[in-house]
Write a protein that holds these residues in place. Structure first.
Motif, PDB file in Angstrom:
ATOM      1  N   VAL A 174       0.837  -1.205   0.000  1.00 12.93           N
ATOM      2  CA  VAL A 174       0.000   0.000   0.000  1.00 12.93           C
ATOM      3  C   VAL A 174       0.868   1.248   0.000  1.00 12.93           C
ATOM      4  CG1 VAL A 174      -1.551   1.375   1.450  1.00 12.93           C
ATOM      5  CG2 VAL A 174      -2.045  -1.052   1.027  1.00 12.93           C
ATOM      6  N   SER A 175       1.943   1.234   0.770  1.00 10.45           N
ATOM      7  CA  SER A 175       2.856   2.377   0.805  1.00 10.45           C
ATOM      8  C   SER A 175       3.449   2.647  -0.582  1.00 10.45           C
ATOM      9  CB  SER A 175       3.971   2.120   1.815  1.00 10.45           C
ATOM     10  OG  SER A 175       4.882   3.201   1.842  1.00 10.45           O
ATOM     11  N   GLU A 176       3.874   1.593  -1.240  1.00 14.70           N
ATOM     12  CA  GLU A 176       4.425   1.743  -2.584  1.00 14.70           C
ATOM     13  C   GLU A 176       3.357   2.231  -3.564  1.00 14.70           C
ATOM     14  OE1 GLU A 176       6.097  -1.988  -3.677  1.00 14.70           O
ATOM     15  OE2 GLU A 176       7.559  -2.009  -2.031  1.00 14.70           O
ATOM     16  N   ARG A 177       2.153   1.743  -3.397  1.00 17.94           N
ATOM     17  CA  ARG A 177       1.084   2.144  -4.310  1.00 17.94           C
ATOM     18  C   ARG A 177       0.752   3.625  -4.172  1.00 17.94           C
ATOM     19  NH1 ARG A 177      -4.947  -0.519  -4.499  1.00 17.94           N
ATOM     20  NH2 ARG A 177      -5.252   0.816  -2.681  1.00 17.94           N
ATOM     21  N   VAL A 178       0.757   4.132  -2.951  1.00 15.78           N
ATOM     22  CA  VAL A 178       0.508   5.560  -2.760  1.00 15.78           C
ATOM     23  C   VAL A 178       1.600   6.384  -3.439  1.00 15.78           C
ATOM     24  CG1 VAL A 178       0.362   7.415  -1.049  1.00 15.78           C
ATOM     25  CG2 VAL A 178      -0.817   5.250  -0.633  1.00 15.78           C
ATOM     26  N   ASP A 179       2.831   5.952  -3.326  1.00 16.20           N
ATOM     27  CA  ASP A 179       3.924   6.662  -4.005  1.00 16.20           C
ATOM     28  C   ASP A 179       3.692   6.687  -5.518  1.00 16.20           C
ATOM     29  OD1 ASP A 179       5.330   7.278  -1.685  1.00 16.20           O
ATOM     30  OD2 ASP A 179       6.492   5.420  -1.738  1.00 16.20           O
ATOM     31  N   LYS A 180       3.234   5.568  -6.078  1.00 22.02           N
ATOM     32  CA  LYS A 180       2.968   5.511  -7.517  1.00 22.02           C
ATOM     33  C   LYS A 180       1.795   6.405  -7.895  1.00 22.02           C
ATOM     34  CE  LYS A 180       4.833   0.858  -8.205  1.00 22.02           C
ATOM     35  NZ  LYS A 180       4.524  -0.558  -8.550  1.00 22.02           N
ATOM     36  N   MET A 181       0.796   6.501  -7.008  1.00 20.55           N
ATOM     37  CA  MET A 181      -0.341   7.376  -7.262  1.00 20.55           C
ATOM     38  C   MET A 181       0.104   8.832  -7.289  1.00 20.55           C
ATOM     39  SD  MET A 181      -2.950   5.241  -4.818  1.00 20.55           S
ATOM     40  CE  MET A 181      -4.071   6.569  -4.477  1.00 20.55           C
ATOM     41  N   VAL A 182       1.037   9.187  -6.424  1.00 19.46           N
ATOM     42  CA  VAL A 182       1.582  10.551  -6.420  1.00 19.46           C
ATOM     43  C   VAL A 182       2.298  10.820  -7.743  1.00 19.46           C
ATOM     44  CG1 VAL A 182       3.242  12.099  -5.336  1.00 19.46           C
ATOM     45  CG2 VAL A 182       1.768  10.654  -3.911  1.00 19.46           C
ATOM     46  N   GLU A 183       3.073   9.835  -8.207  1.00 14.96           N
ATOM     47  CA  GLU A 183       3.787   9.985  -9.482  1.00 14.96           C
ATOM     48  C   GLU A 183       2.828  10.149 -10.651  1.00 14.96           C
ATOM     49  OE1 GLU A 183       6.254   6.571  -9.880  1.00 14.96           O
ATOM     50  OE2 GLU A 183       7.510   7.047  -8.125  1.00 14.96           O
ATOM     51  N   LYS A 184       1.662   9.510 -10.577  1.00 18.24           N
ATOM     52  CA  LYS A 184       0.677   9.601 -11.663  1.00 18.24           C
ATOM     53  C   LYS A 184      -0.110  10.902 -11.653  1.00 18.24           C
ATOM     54  CE  LYS A 184      -0.149   4.602 -12.061  1.00 18.24           C
ATOM     55  NZ  LYS A 184      -1.159   3.522 -11.876  1.00 18.24           N
ATOM     56  N   GLY A 185       0.015  11.692 -10.580  1.00 19.00           N
ATOM     57  CA  GLY A 185      -0.684  12.968 -10.529  1.00 19.00           C
ATOM     58  C   GLY A 185      -1.787  13.049  -9.509  1.00 19.00           C
ATOM     59  N   MET A 186      -1.708  12.264  -8.443  1.00 19.59           N
ATOM     60  CA  MET A 186      -2.760  12.250  -7.427  1.00 19.59           C
ATOM     61  C   MET A 186      -2.959  13.625  -6.781  1.00 19.59           C
ATOM     62  SD  MET A 186      -2.921  10.050  -3.878  1.00 19.59           S
ATOM     63  CE  MET A 186      -1.854  11.201  -2.988  1.00 19.59           C
ATOM     64  N   VAL A 187      -1.855  14.294  -6.452  1.00 24.20           N
ATOM     65  CA  VAL A 187      -1.964  15.592  -5.774  1.00 24.20           C
ATOM     66  C   VAL A 187      -2.679  16.597  -6.667  1.00 24.20           C
ATOM     67  CG1 VAL A 187      -0.691  17.479  -4.718  1.00 24.20           C
ATOM     68  CG2 VAL A 187       0.098  15.125  -4.403  1.00 24.20           C
ATOM     69  N   GLU A 188      -2.306  16.641  -7.924  1.00 23.97           N
ATOM     70  CA  GLU A 188      -2.939  17.571  -8.859  1.00 23.97           C
ATOM     71  C   GLU A 188      -4.410  17.227  -9.066  1.00 23.97           C
ATOM     72  OE1 GLU A 188      -0.035  16.089  -9.279  1.00 23.97           O
ATOM     73  OE2 GLU A 188       1.226  17.880  -8.958  1.00 23.97           O
ATOM     74  N   GLU A 189      -4.723  15.943  -9.075  1.00 24.41           N
ATOM     75  CA  GLU A 189      -6.108  15.508  -9.232  1.00 24.41           C
ATOM     76  C   GLU A 189      -6.963  16.002  -8.071  1.00 24.41           C
ATOM     77  OE1 GLU A 189      -7.872  11.289 -10.580  1.00 24.41           O
ATOM     78  OE2 GLU A 189      -7.186  11.275  -8.488  1.00 24.41           O
ATOM     79  N   VAL A 190      -6.459  15.882  -6.861  1.00 31.64           N
ATOM     80  CA  VAL A 190      -7.217  16.328  -5.687  1.00 31.64           C
ATOM     81  C   VAL A 190      -7.272  17.856  -5.641  1.00 31.64           C
ATOM     82  CG1 VAL A 190      -7.351  16.272  -3.166  1.00 31.64           C
ATOM     83  CG2 VAL A 190      -6.607  14.230  -4.414  1.00 31.64           C
ATOM     84  N   ARG A 191      -6.223  18.505  -6.110  1.00 33.18           N
ATOM     85  CA  ARG A 191      -6.218  19.971  -6.117  1.00 33.18           C
ATOM     86  C   ARG A 191      -7.386  20.524  -6.944  1.00 33.18           C
ATOM     87  NH1 ARG A 191      -1.914  23.317  -5.243  1.00 33.18           N
ATOM     88  NH2 ARG A 191      -0.402  21.651  -5.693  1.00 33.18           N
ATOM     89  N   GLU A 192      -7.773  19.789  -7.989  1.00 30.26           N
ATOM     90  CA  GLU A 192      -8.853  20.261  -8.861  1.00 30.26           C
ATOM     91  C   GLU A 192     -10.192  20.344  -8.150  1.00 30.26           C
ATOM     92  OE1 GLU A 192      -8.937  17.763 -12.272  1.00 30.26           O
ATOM     93  OE2 GLU A 192      -6.993  18.448 -13.047  1.00 30.26           O
ATOM     94  N   ILE A 193     -10.387  19.568  -7.093  1.00 35.31           N
ATOM     95  CA  ILE A 193     -11.661  19.626  -6.371  1.00 35.31           C
ATOM     96  C   ILE A 193     -11.533  20.401  -5.062  1.00 35.31           C
ATOM     97  CG2 ILE A 193     -12.339  17.396  -7.360  1.00 35.31           C
ATOM     98  CD1 ILE A 193     -11.971  16.224  -4.499  1.00 35.31           C
ATOM     99  N   PHE A 194     -10.343  20.928  -4.787  1.00 35.32           N
ATOM    100  CA  PHE A 194     -10.141  21.670  -3.545  1.00 35.32           C
ATOM    101  C   PHE A 194     -10.945  22.963  -3.579  1.00 35.32           C
ATOM    102  CE2 PHE A 194      -7.688  25.098  -1.410  1.00 35.32           C
ATOM    103  CZ  PHE A 194      -7.896  24.694  -0.109  1.00 35.32           C
ATOM    104  N   ASP A 195     -11.633  23.231  -2.488  1.00 36.90           N
ATOM    105  CA  ASP A 195     -12.426  24.450  -2.340  1.00 36.90           C
ATOM    106  C   ASP A 195     -12.041  25.098  -1.015  1.00 36.90           C
ATOM    107  OD1 ASP A 195     -14.321  26.441  -1.968  1.00 36.90           O
ATOM    108  OD2 ASP A 195     -15.984  25.236  -2.739  1.00 36.90           O
TER     109      ASP A 195
END
Length: 320
Positions: A174-195
């Motif tokens: 799971v730890s490795e998977r989260v790192d891969k999600m960050v590499e794929k653009g997870m932070v930017e994806e969540v930023r799009e719905i940030f209010d």
């Protein structure tokens, strides 16, 4: 009517001799079924990251089946990276129901899932296909299967499969998977719905692990230099990993409770060795076939062929 005094009888009466020869049997006798046959449904369970979606597709490419998503976050549109939704390529053309169908902020209760899942099951069965329900929201699955008046169980026979992985091994994955999600653009994806003005994380896809954690980062980001932003983001990602691991533990405990307290008959598939060998794709794939796909295919074949005689022709078509 003559009565027999049991105290007089020293020897038990011999059992009646029944003639079971084909000539004496009614041809419909053996096929007599006092209860109407039930349609069959497969339910795949497991903690997050254990490979439930992969197994569902593996089975749906071996049997004519369609998949119903039971993950209460993945039912919403958006956040495909964060929620690790199965991709079009990974789905191998297998139809998926209740996946990305609701607006991000829509409520989705267990009662909503029960209603929508029942409709999906009926739709799939009407096309002669096998419904496979898969996802990590065990409370929703329980609400569906053990509904108030047990209507689901009265209509359907269930085959439960549990993909299990030891927690220490799963936590590393799971730890490795989260790192891969960050590499794929997870932070930017969540930023799009940030209010900035919306701090409600109790509705829809905003309940997903990763959304509230990143909220603190997005709010502090404008006031931090690059080093401070990097440090805060690292801390937030660690929070996401810890909370995801905690979710996996809760999901596993819920399945154990269903087995222990509610006596659900669930076949456990121990896929720990698959994840231990994840550095080698070839070895991991071989282990996955041996420990997960093979046993579940065998179990599902037996499950489908256990139908009454009148249903077996259809079952054989499904297995073929």
């Amino acid at each position: 009517m003559m009565k027999i005094c049991m105290s007089v009888c020293q020897q038990p009466l011999p059992p009646p001799q029944l003639d079971f020869s084909p000539a004496r049997l009614n041809p419909n006798f053996l096929s007599l079924n006092l209860h109407p046959p039930k349609d069959k449904v497969v339910i795949i369970m497991g903690a997050t990251g254990t490979g439930k979606s992969r197994l569902s597709v593996d089975l749906a490419t071996r049997f004519p089946a369609e998949i119903i998503n039971s993950d209460k976050i993945q039912v919403h549109q958006g956040l495909d990276i964060l929620t690790n939704k199965i991709t079009a390529e990974e789905s191998c053309g297998v139809p998926h129901h209740l996946l990305g169908v609701l607006p991000p902020n829509a409520d989705f209760t267990a009662a909503n899932f029960r209603q929508m899942a029942n409709l999906s099951v009926e739709s799939i069965l009407s096309r002669g296909k096998l419904p496979i329900i898969v996802g990590g929201s065990n409370s929703h699955v329980e609400a569906l299967v053990d509904d108030e008046d047990y209507r689901f169980r009265s209509k359907y026979e269930c085959c439960f499969l549990w993909v299990d992985v030891s927690m220490p091994v799963l936590h590393g994955f799971v730890s490795e998977r989260v790192d891969k999600m960050v590499e794929k653009g997870m932070v930017e994806e969540v930023r799009e719905i940030f209010d900035l003005w919306d701090t409600d994380y109790t509705r829809g896809s905003r309940k997903a692990i990763g959304v509230p954690e990143l909220d603190s980062y997005f709010r502090a980001e404008p006031f931090l230099d690059s080093r401070e932003r990097e440090e805060l983001l690292r801390e937030v990602i660690e929070d996401v990993k810890r909370n995801t691991c905690a979710l996996a533990c809760r999901q596993r405990q819920k399945i154990e409770r269903l087995v222990r307290a509610k006596k659900w008959s669930i076949q456990r598939l121990d896929a720990t060795a698959v994840f231990r060998q994840r550095r080698s794709t070839v070895d991991a794939d071989v282990a996955w076939e041996r420990l997960a796909v093979g046993p579940s295919t065998h179990a599902l074949s037996r499950f489908l062929l256990s139908a009454p005689r009148g249903e077996r022709n259809m079952a054989r078509c499904l297995v073929a």
